[in-house]
Each structure stands twice: as structure tokens, then as C-alpha cells.
Design an enzyme around this catalytic site. Structure first.
Site, mmCIF file in Angstrom:
data_model
loop_
_atom_site.group_PDB
_atom_site.id
_atom_site.type_symbol
_atom_site.label_atom_id
_atom_site.label_comp_id
_atom_site.label_asym_id
_atom_site.label_seq_id
_atom_site.Cartn_x
_atom_site.Cartn_y
_atom_site.Cartn_z
ATOM 1 N N ARG A 131 0.777 -1.233 0.000
ATOM 2 C CA ARG A 131 0.000 0.000 0.000
ATOM 3 C C ARG A 131 0.806 1.279 0.000
ATOM 4 N NH1 ARG A 131 -4.113 -2.428 3.735
ATOM 5 N NH2 ARG A 131 -5.549 -3.258 2.217
ATOM 6 N N PHE A 137 -9.270 0.468 -5.441
ATOM 7 C CA PHE A 137 -8.562 -0.803 -5.309
ATOM 8 C C PHE A 137 -7.580 -0.792 -4.148
ATOM 9 C CE2 PHE A 137 -5.090 -0.045 -8.808
ATOM 10 C CZ PHE A 137 -4.546 0.979 -8.072
ATOM 11 N N GLU A 138 -7.033 -1.937 -3.857
ATOM 12 C CA GLU A 138 -6.153 -2.147 -2.706
ATOM 13 C C GLU A 138 -6.856 -1.816 -1.399
ATOM 14 O OE1 GLU A 138 -2.203 -2.181 -2.551
ATOM 15 O OE2 GLU A 138 -1.760 -1.201 -4.444
ATOM 16 N N GLY A 139 -8.106 -2.156 -1.312
ATOM 17 C CA GLY A 139 -8.884 -1.831 -0.110
ATOM 18 C C GLY A 139 -9.562 -0.492 -0.288
#
Lengths: 450, 568
Positions: free
Chosen positions: B254, B375-377
């Protein structure tokens, strides 16, 4: 609209007449705009006469319809017996009573006598007869009825008349007309206002009542969050669909029509009536049913009444008893899935020993009663076990678990006619049955025949 | 983990980084035609080859397996450059930040030796397969199943995954599926396992690429597994331990969003200021107008904060041991994704109508930026995570005290009253950041004081929140959102204070500009925090917001009558 323009005209001419210094004796008639000039006061006995001058009535007689003849008979044959205004309406239309007939009667009355004698009794009679003719919800009819009042005559002309309830009977009649309008929930028109101003003036009781109606009615018009339309669908399937969506109040719930009403003729030549079966179920109910424990039974209960204005429909429920708290199974939380070190989704539970403070605790609600789940509802033409079993088998297609769950039919006998004494003697044995309560029908209600 | 001093890299490492950065920058400036990639929704093979030659497909793969073996900090630095083209950045990130990370951090030596070399050179492309049609943010509802065959040597994989970046070209996939596991009690449970799946195993079909709003060059598609045979040697970690693997992978990737966003904004500032300086209206150039200047200041501030946060986090992760920086990485991601979106929007606004056309790259940057918040959470999920992790930690410390307060212990009540009175009268909070032995440079004293004040106020607010809600605070998302925002601002302030202190102390070029940026940002953040904290002290609109939402959602439509409606 003619009415506001007429009002304006009246006011103008009133001003002009006052300006000219002549008393307003000759008034504008409602039909046509003839203004009798001050100079022609000696024109008595002619067709057009002012209302409030008493004179001998000598109207000419053009060709008359049957109805008008009836009215003539009525006034001329007074000594033969009391003929009420009600009979006018009765004689006007014997079989079918329509708005056109009603309007015709009112027209005949208005045209018959220029002085509109007996208009108060006539209006009272007409108000009583309105429901029979089916025009009680029609604002145009009320306006037409209000038009029966003579204009300009009933208006107070000075402050003393204004103080002392000028023409009390007529004002009361006007108020009663508006009262009937109010009882049926009909919003008055601008035409109503103009008529009332022309007839009674601005500070009269009917005008006050009109103002009160116009204050409250707009506020109450949308007060009901679930309004029922005045005209309900006549088709039983459509009616069932409407009432089931009304009960369920869930946008996800789907209606399924398991059977349309039809008549079959079997081999023996008998007619077999197949009633309609309309059911409703939402996806949440379906998943609840799928989780139902097959050891516990589900109950088909009914019929329960639902009143939609004046019609009563009956619906049946498929429900189960609530699970006693000892047997409730808490869903286990998998600690790995819902732990704390994960970040794909946030932790669903915190490992803390702190509870919610009292000031923010809204979990208790008196109305929150622990009840068993309701899995589906239906409305059927006949409330017997055969029809409802058809419903259950239809439900089974989408909820296969119903095949394993024992279904108990807890049906009460549907609405039946009140039994007379002779019938009661013949069928005492039918009354003794378990789990059935005889329902008495209240009178004066129109029901969808079950 | 200490935040002061700001993490540094050695001189040699910096030199090495420069050597790497230059050819990459050259490649991106000259050989990458972003417009064509966006228009045709595909990255041309020549570009891909160029990237492979530069070694960008194995930045963090150790050198023994053929990669560049760089640290997180250097990965972040290279991320600044690759972000110039959104599609390429996402393709590379999907390949290495999540695709092969599983093998890298949790794989055994045999798996590493087998797969990493080809992945590092880019001969094989990797993908990360976790999301399914029924489970996006809720990874516990995965339906893909892996069942053991009779001979116990293979797993049969069945299921569908979708929105898989690089799904169409990937040869090696990290797939997460449910397996039946018998745990210590003898009970059979379903647990998630991570597998390395090769396309060559058979039964792997990719759907057609999704037509997306942004990052159109990146290949996103659906992958279906039908009885794919996976040997048991390809299980990453242990059977049933897939969840931890997934979490570690996602947490690790992240932080680079911060530097990527900063790089993109820096580029945008160059392009936009060129335009603002030359275009004239009303006899003045655009750059003389206050509102335009405001936009440039916003862009500069955002870029500054983003890169400070990103490199601070990367530096913390590079420390020896395996520090858990998932919380900080989440904060970086949330701030950067939202900051990038606003900055690109503002840059487009400076150009006005021109920015709206396809002749300029702004609309492409805007479209590519939108995915960052998803995206990525998704940002909502990450905010919940940030807030709840903090709450859990604070709760453990404060539980004893709060329980005493609730019991109504007279002594504790008096103590608290006394403290409140003292706070009203004497308003000094000193955590030791400033002053004689302070770690913050004296030029930043005011900002540091504001930060300390915010932190103290935040502490007491958290205490009162735990008192009010206890562990049911999990359901109060609106409250947690504000808590998360305060935390992100606090972390951002820390990062800038730390970085600027270092810059002044060693005398970097333009450190006075940095001081200016820091003071400005801290003042703004201070006010925002104060507002949020006041809202958290019961003076908010949350109840009303919930009620409005309930009524609208009950009707599934706009509720009010039309303004032109009449009742009579």
C-alpha cells in the site's frame, strides 16, 4: 372562468350604481347579464323580475318535459297531499341513477321558479339524495347545487344586517352543504368561493366555513403515508396484489400468482370453480425459511381481515413459532476471519470489555416484541385446505425445504352469513369442531365473497 | 519504531538509486506513448519489453533470483516514475507488489527458486486472484474451492475470480481458495489457502478484458478455474494459512501509492504552471490570480505531504526485523488516493476547457486517478481499519480506568474533575517535541505545539468515545470515520515535521520552502482536526444523516414532493 369575471362585474356595477346614487334594486340575473335600468321600474309582471320584490308570478309556459310537468303538478296539487322534494328525485330515475339525472332535476328546479321558492328544502333533499345517485364526491355537482341559491338577495346590505345573522336558514343550509362536502373529503373549488361570495357575501357563515376548510384540507391531504385509492381494482387478482404489497411494505417482496380464477367443467358435467391464489414472499423470508429447523412445524393461519375503506379482504399467513431462547444457536464467529490483525476488512468485533453507555443505548424498545418469523402470505378465493395446499406446493418450488417441514393448517372458518334460527336448528353438528371459531358478520359491509 | 529522525538511506544507496532512476525516466519520457495506450486499451509489446529490460519487473526480487533486490524505499522512488503512466504502474504493481509478493514473503526456497527467476525478468507475468463476484471487501465469503484428490498429491481448484489485473496475460497466479481443514479439536472447518497456480496446469480460462473508465491499458478480466490440478508443493505457507498470507501481501504494497501520487502531482505542477504562466487574460497572466495560486499551493502541499508520508513509512518498513506498518501504510493510501484525486481535478480546472479535451493528458490522469480510491482496499474499509485498530489499542489501556468511572468511584470522579478544571485554566500540553531536548527544529515550534495540542485533545476524545460506546463502536461508522480522519491528519503532520526538521538540520536546498509548506499544512490540519474533534464531542449531524438515509433507502427514491406541486 366565467365565475371570477362575473364577480368582478358585480362589484364594478355595484360601485357604479352607488356612484350614480341609485339604490341597487334591479340586480343582475345569474343567467344572462341584463341590467334593468333605474328608469324602468314600472315594468312589472314581465318575464324578468327582481327577486326581492314581491309580485304576482305570471310566467309564460313554453313546452315542458315530463319532469317539469311533474314539478308543476307538485306545486299546483299542494292541497292533494304533501309531495316532498325527495319524490322528485325518485321519479326522475327509477332504475339507474346517474349524474345526468341528478343534474337534470336540479336544472328543472332552477328554471321552474325565478324566485327559487323552497330552495332550502330542495337543497337539503338533494344533499340527502346525492349518495344514491353516486355524485357525493363530485365538486361540480356541489357547485351546481350551490348555484340554486339566489344570488345577491341573501347578502347583507348594512352593518346591522351583518351583525344579526342575515337569512339564518339559508346560511345554515349553505353551511350544511359545505359540511357534506367536508365529510366526504372533497376540496372546494375557486368556483365554490366565487359562488359563496356572490350568494352570501364575504363575512357570512358559509364563507367562514369555506375558509376553514381551505385552511385545514390542504394540510391533511397528504397526511396519510399509505393512502388507499378511492377506486379499488375490481379484478380479485389485482386487488390481492395491491393488498399484499400494502401489507408487506417491502420493495424486495415478489408477488407470484399461483392460480388464476377459472371455471372448469369436469367429465361429469359439474362446474368446478378454481379460485385465485396470489402469494407474496421476499428474499429475506426465503432465506429465513431455508434456515428453518425441520423438526419444528410451520403453521398456515388465517383468514385475517384487511379493510380497505369499505372492502374487506382476507389473507393467510405461513408462519412459525419463535424459537425459545434456550435453543437459539448463536452464529459462531471464526476468530481467524474476524480477528484484529487483518486489514482487508476491518475487525468485526473488538476484544474489549467495555459496554455501551446508558445515554447511547437505544436497544430497548417497548414495541419490539420477540415474534416468530412469517415466511409468506397469500390471498385466495376460497379459504379451504385444498386451495391453501396448492399455495404451499407452489411455494415449495422456490423453497424446497418445505417438503420436509410438517405443515399444520390452523384455519378458522371464513366469514359466513349470519345464521337464522331455522338454519341453526338444521346444522348444530357443524358448529362443534375443534380449532374453529364461528365469526359473525357485521352488517352493512361490502365484502369480497370468500 | 520512532518517527524522529526521518529515515535516511546511505550515500552509496542514493548513488545507486540515481543510476537506476535516470534510464527509467528517459524511457518513460520518450518511449511511452500514454495516449495511445489509453486509446487502444493495451500496452504495446515494445513498451513491455523495454520495461523488462530495465528490470522493472523484479524490483524487490532478491538478486540471487535475478531481480534488482531493492528495498522498499527504492521501490517507492521508482514508483514515482512509473506512475507517469497509470496503466503501466498498475500492471507492474499487480505483477510484483501483489502478484509475486506471496512467493517472496511466504514461499519456501523450492518455490522461490522455481518461479522467481522467470518472474523477475518478466518472462512470466504474475497476478493476484482474491476477489470474486460475491466477495469484494468481504474476503471471508470466498466460494472458490480446492479439494484434495484421492492420492493426496494434488488439489482440484474450482471457482471464478474477477477483476484480476493482468488476468489475461498472467502465467503464474496466486489464488486463494477454501479448503477443508481438520483443526486441533477434530472439527472440520473451511479455511483459506494460498496456491501458486500456473496457467499450464490446465483448466484456466480468462474472460475478455473489461472496458474500464481509467487505467485502460491494464488488462482486467475474469478467470475461471475448472478442475485445475495444483500440486501440493504449490501451497504457499501451510494449508489453511492463506488468510495471513493475503493480509501480509496487501499490507506490504500500500505505501507506494504515496510516492506514486506525489510523482504524478509533481509532473502535473510542471505542466500546469507552464500553462498558467503563459496564458494571459485581462492583461495579466493566470498565475497572478489568487484562485489559481491557491490551486498550485494545494498541489504543492499535497505532493509534499504524500511523499513525506510515503518515505517515512517505507523507511520504517526497511528497518531490521519485520515491523508491522500496516496501519501507517493504510493511512498513506487513504490520504494519497484522495489527495491525488483533488489535485488532478484542480490541475484540470486551471486549464479550464482545454483540460477537458483529449488533446491534453489531464482527463487521462483524472480517469486513472479514480481507481486509487477503490482498489487495494476501498477507502471506507481502510478508514474503519485505521480507526478500529487504534480503538483496540486505546481500549486495552483505558478499560480499567473507564470501568472505574462507570462504577462511580468517588475518588476517580474527583480526579477527573480536577484534571478538567486544570485543562480549562492552564492550557499547556507538552509531549516533549519542542524545547531544549526536543526533536523538532525550533523553526517549527508553533506547528509542533499545534500537533501536541491536537494529540492531547484526541486522546481525551477517544476516552470519552470508549466510555460512550464501548465495544459497540464497531457499528458506529460515522464516528469511526471522523476518528480515522483525525488519525490520518496527525500522522501526516508527524511526517512533515520529521522531514522538515531533517531538511533544516542538514541544510537541504530550499529547506525554507519546506518550512513554509509544513507550517501551512499543520495549521490547516490543526483546524480540520479541531472541527472533527468538536463534532465527535456530540455536536454532530450523525443522527440526522442516518435518519435521512433511512427514509431515502426505505423508499429507494427521492422522498420530497416536487417544489411545484399543489394541494389545491
Amino acid at each position: 372562468m366565467n365565475a371570477p369575471r362575473q364577480l368582478l362585474r358585480i362589484q364594478c356595477i355595484g360601485c357604479i350604481a352607488r356612484f350614480l346614487g341609485t339604490p341597487i334594486q334591479r340586480m343582475i340575473l345569474p343567467t344572462g347579464a341584463h341590467l334593468q335600468t333605474p328608469g324602468s321600474q314600472h315594468n312589472y309582471g314581465q318575464l324578468l323580475r327582481p327577486f326581492h320584490c314581491s309580485a304576482v308570478c305570471s310566467t309564460s309556459r313554453p313546452s315542458q318535459t315530463q319532469l317539469e310537468k311533474t314539478v308543476e303538478d307538485e306545486t299546483l296539487n299542494k292541497d292533494k297531499g304533501l309531495v316532498t322534494h325527495d319524490d322528485l328525485f325518485e321519479r326522475a330515475a327509477r332504475d339507474t341513477k346517474t349524474k345526468a339525472d341528478f343534474n337534470r332535476v336540479v336544472d328543472v328546479f332552477s328554471k321552474k321558479d325565478i324566485r327559487r321558492r323552497g330552495h332550502v328544502e330542495f337543497i337539503y333533499a338533494a344533499l340527502k339524495k346525492m349518495p344514491e345517485f353516486g355524485v357525493e364526491r363530485d365538486i361540480t355537482v356541489y357547485n351546481k347545487l350551490l348555484d340554486v341559491f339566489p344570488k345577491e338577495v341573501l347578502m347583507p346590505r348594512n352593518f346591522i344586517q351583518r351583525m344579526f345573522n342575515h337569512y339564518p336558514r339559508q346560511q345554515e343550509c349553505g353551511v350544511q352543504l359545505l359540511e357534506q362536502m367536508e365529510n366526504y373529503g372533497i376540496m372546494p373549488n375557486v368556483e365554490t368561493k366565487v359562488l359563496l361570495a356572490q350568494i352570501f357575501g364575504e363575512k357570512s357563515h358559509p364563507m367562514r366555513k369555506y375558509q376553514r376548510i381551505m385552511y385545514w384540507f390542504p394540510k391533511f391531504k397528504h397526511a396519510n403515508p399509505f393512502p388507499i385509492p378511492h377506486v379499488l381494482p375490481s379484478d380479485p387478482v389485482e386487488l390481492a396484489r395491491f393488498s399484499l404489497t400494502r401489507i408487506a411494505d417491502d420493495l424486495d417482496a415478489k408477488i407470484t400468482i399461483y392460480q388464476y380464477p377459472s371455471t372448469d367443467i369436469t367429465e361429469t358435467g359439474e362446474e368446478v370453480m378454481r379460485p385465485h391464489i396470489v402469494g407474496i414472499q421476499s428474499p429475506n423470508q426465503r432465506s429465513l425459511l431455508a434456515k428453518h429447523n425441520p423438526c419444528r412445524p410451520v403453521f398456515v393461519e388465517g383468514p385475517f381481515p384487511l379493510w380497505l375503506r369499505k372492502t374487506c379482504v382476507h389473507y393467510y399467513l405461513l408462519r412459525a413459532d419463535p424459537i425459545p431462547s434456550e435453543e437459539k444457536v448463536e452464529e459462531e464467529f471464526d476468530p481467524e476471519m474476524i480477528g484484529l490483525e487483518q486489514s482487508l476488512f476491518y475487525p468485526q468485533r473488538l476484544e474489549l470489555d467495555l459496554e455501551r453507555d446508558m445515554g447511547d443505548d437505544f436497544s430497548f424498545d417497548v414495541d419490539d416484541v420477540e415474534e416468530g418469523p412469517v415466511y409468506a402470505m397469500c390471498m385466495a378465493g376460497q379459504g379451504d385446505q385444498v386451495t391453501l395446499s396448492q399455495w404451499i406446493s407452489g411455494l415449495q418450488e422456490t423453497c424446497p425445504i418445505l417438503g420436509q417441514i410438517p405443515t399444520v393448517f390452523r384455519l378458522e372458518s371464513g366469514p359466513r352469513e349470519l345464521q337464522t334460527t331455522s338454519d341453526a336448528q338444521q346444522t348444530p353438528e357443524q358448529e362443534v369442531e375443534t380449532d374453529q371459531i364461528i365469526e359473525e358478520e357485521p352488517l352493512h359491509s361490502q365484502r369480497v365473497k370468500q | 519504531m520512532s518517527v524522529f529522525p526521518y529515515p535516511e538511506i546511505s550515500k552509496e544507496e542514493l548513488e545507486e538509486l540515481h543510476q537506476l532512476v535516470q534510464p527509467v525516466e528517459k524511457f518513460f519520457n520518450e518511449d511511452v506513448d500514454s495516449k495511445k495506450i489509453d486509446h487502444e486499451a493495451v500496452i504495446p509489446p515494445e513498451t513491455l519489453n523495454g520495461l523488462k529490460e530495465l528490470g522493472l519487473f523484479g524490483i524487490q526480487v532478491p538478486e540471487e533470483y535475478g531481480g534488482l533486490g531493492l528495498s522498499n524505499t527504492m521501490y517507492a522512488r521508482l514508483g514515482e516514475i512509473t506512475s507517469l503512466d497509470g496503466a503501466i504502474a498498475v500492471t507492474l504493481a499487480a505483477h510484483q507488489a501483489i502478484g509475486l509478493k506471496g512467493i517472496l514473503i511466504a514461499g519456501n526456497d523450492a518455490q522461490k527458486a522455481k518461479y522467481l527467476p522467470k518472474l523477475a525478468t518478466g518472462e512470466h507475468i504474475a497476478a493476484f486472484c482474491l476477489t470474486e463476484p460475491g466477495s469484494g471487501s468481504d474476503a471471508a465469503s470466498i466460494q472458490t474451492r480446492a479439494t484434495l484428490t484421492e492420492d493426496g498429491k494434488h488439489f482440484l481448484l474450482n471457482g471464478t475470480k474477477f477483476w484480476i489485473s493482468n488476468g489475461g496475460w498472467a502465467d503464474i497466479m496466486t489464488v486463494f481458495a477454501r479448503t477443508e481443514v481438520v483443526d486441533k479439536d477434530g472439527q472440520k472447518k473451511d479455511k483459506i489457502t494460498a496456491f501458486i497456480v500456473e496457467r499450464a496446469f490446465g483448466g484456466v480460462t480468462s474472460g475478455k478484458p473489461e472496458d474500464k473508465l481509467g487505467i485502460r491499458g491494464s488488462n482486467t478480466c475474469e478467470i475461471t478455474f475448472e478442475d485445475t490440478k495444483v500440486p501440493i508443493e504449490n501451497v504457499i505457507g501451510e494449508v489453511g494459512g492463506g488468510f495471513k498470507v493475503a493480509m501480509n501481501i496487501l499490507n506490504n504494497g500500500r505505501f507506494s501509492m504515496g510516492s506514486a501520487g506525489a510523482g504524478m502531482i509533481k509532473r502535473l505542477i510542471e505542466l500546469t504552471s507552464e500553462y498558467a504562466g503563459t496564458r494571459k487574460q485581462f492583461n495579466r497572466s493566470l498565475s497572478e490570480f489568487g484562485m489559481i495560486q491557491d490551486k498550485f499551493a494545494t498541489m504543492a502541499l499535497n505532493a509534499f505531504v504524500m511523499e513525506s508520508m510515503a518515505y517515512l513509512t517505507a523507511g520504517m518498513m526497511d528497518r531490521p526485523g519485520v515491523p508491522d506498518c500496516s496501519l501507517e501504510a493504510a493511512m498513506v493510501k487513504v490520504f494519497s488516493s484522495e489527495g491525488s484525486w483533488t489535485c488532478v481535478s484542480e490541475a484540470l480546472q486551471v486549464l479550464g476547457g482545454l483540460g477537458f479535451t483529449k488533446n491534453y493528458p489531464y482527463e487521462r490522469y483524472l480517469r486513472d486517478c479514480r481507481i486509487l480510491q477503490i482498489f487495494e482496499g476501498t477507502n471506507e474499509i481502510l478508514r474503519m481499519y485505521i480507526a478500529l485498530t487504534g480503538m483496540q489499542y486505546a481500549g486495552k489501556i483505558l478499560t480499567g480506568k473507564i470501568k472505574e468511572m462507570k462504577k462511580g468511584n468517588v475518588g476517580v470522579v474527583f480526579e477527573i474533575l480536577g484534571k478538567k478544571l486544570k485543562d480549562l485554566v492552564v492550557k499547556t500540553v507538552d509531549f516533549g517535541l519542542t524545547g531544549k531536548d526536543g526533536v523538532v527544529h525550533p523553526s517549527l515550534t508553533e506547528s509542533a505545539k499545534m500537533f501536541e495540542q491536537n494529540a492531547a485533545h484526541f486522546g481525551s476524545t477517544v476516552e470519552s468515545l470508549l466510555y460512550r460506546y464501548g465495544k459497540t463502536i464497531v457499528d458506529e461508522q460515522l464516528v469511526l470515520k471522523k476518528v480515522a480522519d483525525v488519525l490520518i491528519n496527525l500522522y501526516a503532520m508527524t511526517a512533515v515535521l520529521s522531514r522538515t526538521s531533517r531538511s533544516i538540520s542538514i541544510g537541504l536546498r530550499s529547506h525554507d520552502h519546506e518550512v513554509l509548506l509544513t507550517n501551512t499544512f499543520c495549521k490547516d490540519a490543526h483546524f480540520k482536526n479541531n472541527f472533527l474533534l468538536t463534532q465527535l464531542q456530540k455536536k454532530d449531524n450523525d443522527a440526522n444523516i442516518k435518519k435521512i438515509a433511512q427514509e431515502v433507502l426505505a423508499k429507494r427514491a427521492y422522498v420530497c414532493s416536487h417544489p411545484l406541486d399543489r394541494t389545491f
